[in-house]
Design a protein around this motif. Sequence first.
Motif, PDB file in Angstrom:
ATOM      1  N   VAL A  15       0.837  -1.201   0.000  1.00 53.05           N
ATOM      2  CA  VAL A  15       0.000   0.000   0.000  1.00 53.05           C
ATOM      3  C   VAL A  15       0.874   1.253   0.000  1.00 53.05           C
ATOM      4  CG1 VAL A  15      -1.630   1.355   1.352  1.00 53.05           C
ATOM      5  CG2 VAL A  15      -2.014  -1.084   1.046  1.00 53.05           C
ATOM      6  N   LYS A  18       2.702   1.552  -3.432  1.00 53.10           N
ATOM      7  CA  LYS A  18       1.771   1.926  -4.499  1.00 53.10           C
ATOM      8  C   LYS A  18       1.296   3.368  -4.339  1.00 53.10           C
ATOM      9  CE  LYS A  18      -0.032  -2.664  -5.647  1.00 53.10           C
ATOM     10  NZ  LYS A  18      -1.220  -3.549  -5.624  1.00 53.10           N
ATOM     11  N   THR A  22       1.866   6.067  -7.160  1.00 52.61           N
ATOM     12  CA  THR A  22       0.721   6.726  -7.786  1.00 52.61           C
ATOM     13  C   THR A  22       0.822   8.238  -7.692  1.00 52.61           C
ATOM     14  OG1 THR A  22      -0.705   4.829  -7.307  1.00 52.61           O
ATOM     15  CG2 THR A  22      -1.789   6.935  -7.739  1.00 52.61           C
ATOM     16  N   GLN A 286      -6.419   4.497  -9.649  1.00 51.75           N
ATOM     17  CA  GLN A 286      -5.505   3.500  -9.086  1.00 51.75           C
ATOM     18  C   GLN A 286      -5.536   3.503  -7.561  1.00 51.75           C
ATOM     19  OE1 GLN A 286      -1.904   4.748 -11.025  1.00 51.75           O
ATOM     20  NE2 GLN A 286      -2.472   3.779 -12.964  1.00 51.75           N
ATOM     21  N   MET A 290      -6.430   0.307  -5.409  1.00 49.34           N
ATOM     22  CA  MET A 290      -5.454  -0.127  -4.406  1.00 49.34           C
ATOM     23  C   MET A 290      -6.146  -0.469  -3.090  1.00 49.34           C
ATOM     24  SD  MET A 290      -2.238   2.060  -2.945  1.00 49.34           S
ATOM     25  CE  MET A 290      -3.302   3.203  -2.084  1.00 49.34           C
TER      26      MET A 290
END
Length: 545
Positions: A15, A18, A22, A286, A290
Amino acid sequence: MKLLKGAVILGTAAVLSKLLGTLQKIPLQNVAGDTAFGLYSAVYPLYILILFAATAGFPVAVSKFVAERVVLGDDRGARRIVYVSAIILMGTGIVLFLFLYCGAGHIAGWIGISQTKKAIQSVSFALLLSPVLAVLRGYFQGYQNMVPTAVSQVMEQLIRVITMVALLLYLVALAYDEAWIAAGATFGSVTGAGAGLLVMFVYWRKDLSKRQVSGEAKNKEALNYWQWAKRITVYAIPVCLGAIVVPLLTLVDTFTMPRLLEISFGSEAEAMRQFGLYNRGLPLVQLVVMIASSMSAVLVPAIAEAKVKRRGGLVRSQAEMAVRLAWLIGLGASFGLAFAAMPINVMLYKSSEASWTMALLAFTALFSTLNAVTASVLQGAGAIRTPANALLVAIVLKALGNVWLMPRWGIDGAALSAVIAYAAAAGLNLVQLVRCTGARFALRPYAVSPALGVAGMGVCLAALQLLAKPAMAAWHVPERLGYSAIALLCVAGGAAVYVLALLRSGSISREELRLMPELDRKLAPVLAKVLPPAEQRAGTVSDKH
């Protein structure tokens, strides 16, 4: 317990990494503009596809075979697996590096944008580092030690973002063109991979010292290096083929949109600017996916366990609950992003240009979320091929949709084709899910109650924006600051109205939440205040039983 702890560590690291990956795209667009952002967005999916094709199956294969050696007390055999895998992937990495670096001009021609050449050459160096990084992660996962992988993932993304921002500021200050700026942004993948590899080497050296102190058992299975190479490769290739489906879907835009946009606008620079505008909405989508993916991580083992124990009713209940949560989260996020697209666009990207495209793309959050969760349920139920097949259908639909819709509506057509493609993939997964689990989806909890929640959220967001704009003008608030405040108010207010409407209408009951004890425990204090008394009593009675 060790497995659960490892899953939590890896999930948290995923997490964080990402999230960093992002959000890094926003400063790139803010500082360098939409053209550089478009170049980066065209090249990065190509790198991810090649990286996945080269390495995706090897951490899984290495962890599997290392785990088998660990059970036999064969530390030497586990290290042999690492050496063999590293040699294979280093050779693959060198070949792919040469393919990207030397063939960058040809690849840029296939994309249709000559300015992407420098960015392709820049990112190619990461293929010299990432393969060994993947092998070492698989080794530690085989020992069920997830800490090295987690630390290296976070460090990789952190250094990648720092490098990208530093080079971005440096190259913009020296007035380099967009091609060089995009190359600087993609070079963050190289330094990130180097940082991750350095972390893994530190853990590797510590592990070697520890294993030497504790002693080594004799090799229980006398396989030579060639035999191990064959066994590992045979196991890894199918996993790699399954893993490249998702980046392939993203790559469709890279090889279709720039060409179609250049035909429409007659300018390569304007084509890349339009492509950058299109990609503005993707980081937000995204983020939503996620969140759904982190939720779906618990579904595979839970449903697989219920399947093995032949508890068909539990499998069906868990599948229905998972799909409903995915539907409600995705629906609320999609409509919320669509309603607030303009203020969010100004807050993140400084202008309201392409807000309608962002609003259309928002609905891919709904179907991407459904796709992620239904894929996890199907994997737990044993239908492992369906998600990949569904995404292959989506790839075809996305390509055909771009070709058909973009000449008519430009980037809005590309956004619409994305919604259609992801909707088709989610629909195919749902059909198979019903067959595998016997799940049933009634109209009221999926349509009527959520529609009321979405309507309430829409009224709330419209009122907030209508009231806030005159206040901004009266108080002479700078445009971006004012729209940032509006966007944040819309996110908080819209989410609160939507969730409250769902709880009050009974779209999610306390009894259903008990199927996921951790989630129920965290929400219990809030539920006690907002649920109708009948629902609270039902939950209490169920708890006692």
